[in-house]
Design an enzyme around this catalytic site. Structure first.
Site, short mmCIF file in Angstrom:
data_model
loop_
_atom_site.label_atom_id
_atom_site.label_comp_id
_atom_site.label_asym_id
_atom_site.label_seq_id
_atom_site.Cartn_x
_atom_site.Cartn_y
_atom_site.Cartn_z
N LYS A 1 0.84 -1.20 0.00
CA LYS A 1 0.00 0.00 0.00
C LYS A 1 0.89 1.26 0.00
O LYS A 1 0.67 2.18 -0.78
CB LYS A 1 -0.88 -0.03 1.25
CG LYS A 1 -1.95 1.01 1.31
CD LYS A 1 -3.23 0.49 0.72
CE LYS A 1 -4.35 1.49 0.90
NZ LYS A 1 -5.62 0.97 0.45
N LYS B 1 -1.11 -16.39 -14.11
CA LYS B 1 -1.83 -17.07 -13.04
C LYS B 1 -3.29 -16.60 -13.02
O LYS B 1 -3.55 -15.40 -13.13
CB LYS B 1 -1.16 -16.73 -11.70
CG LYS B 1 -1.82 -17.38 -10.52
CD LYS B 1 -1.27 -16.89 -9.19
CE LYS B 1 -2.16 -17.41 -8.11
NZ LYS B 1 -2.12 -16.84 -6.86
N LYS C 1 -8.54 -12.92 -9.89
CA LYS C 1 -9.57 -11.87 -10.03
C LYS C 1 -8.93 -10.57 -10.50
O LYS C 1 -9.49 -9.84 -11.30
CB LYS C 1 -10.24 -11.60 -8.67
CG LYS C 1 -11.26 -12.63 -8.27
CD LYS C 1 -12.06 -12.18 -7.07
CE LYS C 1 -11.26 -12.13 -5.78
NZ LYS C 1 -10.89 -13.43 -5.23
P1 ADP Z 1 -7.35 -14.06 -6.62
O1 ADP Z 1 -5.90 -14.11 -7.01
O2 ADP Z 1 -8.25 -14.44 -7.72
O3 ADP Z 1 -7.73 -12.76 -5.95
P2 ADP Z 1 -7.38 -15.09 -3.99
O4 ADP Z 1 -6.10 -14.43 -3.63
O5 ADP Z 1 -8.66 -14.59 -3.38
O6 ADP Z 1 -7.55 -15.16 -5.56
O7 ADP Z 1 -7.24 -16.64 -3.75
C1 ADP Z 1 -7.79 -17.38 -2.72
C2 ADP Z 1 -7.04 -18.70 -2.71
O8 ADP Z 1 -7.29 -19.39 -3.96
C3 ADP Z 1 -5.53 -18.53 -2.65
O9 ADP Z 1 -5.07 -18.52 -1.36
C4 ADP Z 1 -5.00 -19.71 -3.44
O10 ADP Z 1 -4.81 -20.81 -2.60
C5 ADP Z 1 -6.10 -20.01 -4.41
N1 ADP Z 1 -5.81 -19.56 -5.78
C6 ADP Z 1 -6.13 -18.37 -6.34
N2 ADP Z 1 -5.75 -18.33 -7.62
C7 ADP Z 1 -5.17 -19.52 -7.89
C8 ADP Z 1 -4.58 -20.10 -9.06
N3 ADP Z 1 -4.53 -19.46 -10.21
N4 ADP Z 1 -4.09 -21.34 -8.97
C9 ADP Z 1 -4.15 -22.01 -7.80
N5 ADP Z 1 -4.69 -21.53 -6.69
C10 ADP Z 1 -5.21 -20.30 -6.71
#
Ligand code: ADP
Ligand code: TRP
Length: 324
Positions: A111, A191, A194
């Site tokens: 941040k 990867k 969101k």
């Molecule tokens: P995003 O990156 O979409 O915001 P989050 O950070 O909310 O996702 O992810 C929640 C959990 O989902 C993570 O702690 C991780 O374990 C899993 N995760 C998110 N994206 C992936 C991915 N592309 N491949 C594997 N696991 C993932």
């Protein structure tokens, strides 16, 4: 062995990366261990500033877990805010947490690096997260790699509290890194996240899912040429294929004559088939909000029955009257 994990209610859509990288594995733990899964709605206050939105996202996370097989008869599913004792423990922990430890926190540092000013909630976020874990004496915390630092901080805080009051009241948790198992690529090859808007949503309409699958980037190899089976579309396809299917498909890809469009169609069919029971279950549960609410309230009672006596031990160690 007690397992605990939390999910922030900050979205109403879940992508297949979240499923393979988190939910599926968290849900599977209920078979072997005492499992607590909570919806981190206090944490969401750092990003979600609308009450209705928070409630909607909270319901969405509950539905996601239940649809993906979390069994409330086995695991404990609850809302963080239904056990407010966690805030009391967070205060105790904050008094043994050096500023330097929190100043090294990724979320806070990021941040500042973006030139934004952080509020105290974001700065103290690792303390509340430590309280989430330590209140229930969780042994194992399955999280994504980005959360590992927070578990290490929770260990530091538990150690500091135990040392300060010369009492072994808090248990040091171990992280279990979930996304080491499978990192799912998104439709653009990075990867799936969101943040990048490259996800394949598992609970959206079939039309939206189809749109995402058909939008997976591919190279411009002509149909008749051999295809690179290490590419994104094959990587995602492989999540839904048996070892035998893979051998067969990769042979066809190597021989040439296989179009990416056909691979995507086959992927879409497999994906919808794989998630069909979960999609149906979620749609059913969505029609029964009272039932979901009861699951959460029952979960909170069970969580509190574990946490309250532990908080009392902490209070006693620090010289306070006990509450239960
Ligand atoms: P995003 O990156 O979409 O915001 P989050 O950070 O909310 O996702 O992810 C929640 C959990 O989902 C993570 O702690 C991780 O374990 C899993 N995760 C998110 N994206 C992936 C991915 N592309 N491949 C594997 N696991 C993932
Ligand atoms: N901070 C975690 C995240 O953003 C969610 C979370 C809050 C959590 N408290 C926790 C995870 C305790 C595990 C244990 O993903």
């Amino acid at each position: 062995m007690r397992v605990l994990s939390g999910t922030q209610p900050s979205h109403d859509y879940l992508h297949i990366g979240n499923y393979f990288g988190a939910l599926r594995q968290q849900v599977a733990l209920q078979e072997k261990y005492e499992t607590l899964i909570f919806i981190a709605d206090f944490h969401s206050m750092n990003s979600v500033r609308d009450a209705d939105e928070r409630q909607r996202y909270t319901r969405a996370v509950a539905l996601d877990f239940l649809a993906c097989g979390l069994d409330p008869a086995q695991a404990i599913l609850f809302r963080q805010s239904d056990v407010p004792e966690v805030c009391e423990l967070a205060w105790y922990l904050s008094t043994v947490t050096p500023m330097g430890l929190l100043e090294r926190g990724h979320a806070y540092k990021d941040k500042l690096a973006q030139g934004q000013s952080a509020n105290h909630g974001l700065f103290a976020y690792p303390v509340l997260m430590a309280a989430d874990i330590l209140l229930y004496r969780a042994d194992l915390v399955p999280v994504g790699r980005d959360q590992k630092q927070h578990i290490e901080m929770a260990r530091d805080m538990a150690e500091a509290f135990n040392r300060t009051y010369d009492a072994e009241v808090l248990t040091l948790p171990e992280p279990q890194i979930l996304d080491d198992v499978a990192v799912v690529p998104g439709t653009d090859g990075r990867k799936m996240s969101k943040t990048y808007d490259n996800g394949i949503p598992m609970f959206a309409s079939e039309k939206q899912i189809k749109q995402a699958v058909m939008g997976i980037v591919t190279d411009s190899t002509p149909v008749e040429d051999p295809k690179d089976t290490k590419s994104t579309v094959f990587e995602i396809w492989s999540l839904f294929a048996s070892a035998d299917d893979r051998v067969e498909m990769f042979k066809r890809a190597g021989a040439g004559g296989l179009g990416y469009g056909d691979v995507k169609k086959d992927l879409l069919r497999r994906l919808l088939e794989f998630f069909a029971p979960m999609r149906e279950r979620r749609a059913e549960l969505e029609k029964r909000p009272d039932e979901v609410e009861n699951v959460l309230l029952d979960g909170a009672n069970r969580a509190r029955a574990i946490g309250a006596p532990i908080l009392d031990e902490v209070r006693r160690a620090a010289g306070f009257r006990t509450c239960t």
